[in-house]
Write a protein that holds these residues in place. Structure first.
Motif, PDB file in Angstrom:
ATOM      1  N   ALA A 136       0.856  -5.784   4.705  1.00 50.45           N
ATOM      2  CA  ALA A 136      -0.310  -5.811   5.589  1.00 50.45           C
ATOM      3  C   ALA A 136      -0.370  -4.524   6.409  1.00 50.45           C
ATOM      4  CB  ALA A 136      -0.241  -7.026   6.504  1.00 50.45           C
ATOM      5  N   VAL A 137       0.771  -3.903   6.632  1.00 50.02           N
ATOM      6  CA  VAL A 137       0.837  -2.700   7.458  1.00 50.02           C
ATOM      7  C   VAL A 137       0.363  -1.463   6.692  1.00 50.02           C
ATOM      8  CG1 VAL A 137       2.428  -1.225   8.764  1.00 50.02           C
ATOM      9  CG2 VAL A 137       2.712  -3.696   8.781  1.00 50.02           C
ATOM     10  N   LEU A 138       0.567  -1.441   5.371  1.00 50.69           N
ATOM     11  CA  LEU A 138       0.242  -0.240   4.596  1.00 50.69           C
ATOM     12  C   LEU A 138      -1.245   0.097   4.654  1.00 50.69           C
ATOM     13  CD1 LEU A 138       1.158   2.071   2.832  1.00 50.69           C
ATOM     14  CD2 LEU A 138       0.926   0.569   0.850  1.00 50.69           C
ATOM     15  N   ALA A 139      -2.116  -0.908   4.622  1.00 53.48           N
ATOM     16  CA  ALA A 139      -3.557  -0.628   4.698  1.00 53.48           C
ATOM     17  C   ALA A 139      -3.885   0.138   5.976  1.00 53.48           C
ATOM     18  CB  ALA A 139      -4.357  -1.925   4.614  1.00 53.48           C
ATOM     19  N   ALA A 140      -3.299  -0.273   7.088  1.00 58.47           N
ATOM     20  CA  ALA A 140      -3.528   0.418   8.357  1.00 58.47           C
ATOM     21  C   ALA A 140      -2.947   1.835   8.320  1.00 58.47           C
ATOM     22  CB  ALA A 140      -2.910  -0.379   9.508  1.00 58.47           C
ATOM     23  N   LYS A 141      -1.764   1.993   7.706  1.00 58.67           N
ATOM     24  CA  LYS A 141      -1.166   3.331   7.591  1.00 58.67           C
ATOM     25  C   LYS A 141      -2.050   4.252   6.759  1.00 58.67           C
ATOM     26  CE  LYS A 141       3.769   2.509   8.079  1.00 58.67           C
ATOM     27  NZ  LYS A 141       5.065   2.565   7.401  1.00 58.67           N
TER      28      LYS A 141
END
Length: 162
Positions: A136-141
């Motif tokens: 879920a964090v990679l999309a924001a990164k």
């Protein structure tokens, strides 16, 4: 009816002419979505809850239904090892639905394809060419630190070029 299970979220149903007629009758009587669920139950197939994507192909009097339960994930992210893998993936896609909500990023020396719902393709189709990333964090990164190469319809743009 023959079936081929592809992972936990996808199945291919092979329908004879008689089964095709049965499915068509179900569609007319109950609508497409209910007909697909009925057909899955007849085939003893239980996919996870979620929106079903159905692709139909006919060949030699036999119909094939590719049925995939969409992930409840907010985004689907794929990491490609090379540009040629990305091009091969795009060429393998027979249909890109609209709206195409996809973006291509360069991040950390790799190419990432970010798909947002409603998905314009069945995400499992890309697994042959790219590594699915569960984060879920990679999309924001990617949004914050990645270099955007194509958006908001990256798959559509690439399919026209390749």
């Amino acid at each position: 009816m023959r079936k081929l299970t592809i992972g936990a979220r996808s199945v291919v149903l092979f329908l004879s002419r008689r089964e095709q007629a049965f499915f068509a009758d179900l569609c007319r009587q109950y609508g497409h979505s209910e007909a697909v669920h009925t057909l899955l139950a007849e085939a003893d197939v239980f996919l996870p809850d979620g929106q079903l994507t159905v692709e139909s192909f006919e060949r030699g009097g036999q119909s094939m239904l590719f049925i995939t339960a969409q992930s409840a994930a907010e985004h689907a992210v794929f990491r490609f090892r090379s540009a040629s893998d990305l091009i091969d993936a795009v060429r393998s896609l027979h249909h890109i639905a609209t709206p195409d909500r996809s973006a291509l990023y360069d991040y950390g020396g790799a190419l990432y394809l970010l798909l947002s719902p409603p998905f314009s393709v069945v995400p499992d189709q890309l697994c042959e060419f790219a590594e699915p990333i569960e984060s879920a964090v990679l999309a924001a990164k990617l949004h914050e630190h990645g270099r955007i190469l194509a958006a908001p319809a990256a798959l559509s743009e690439l399919s026209v070029r390749f």
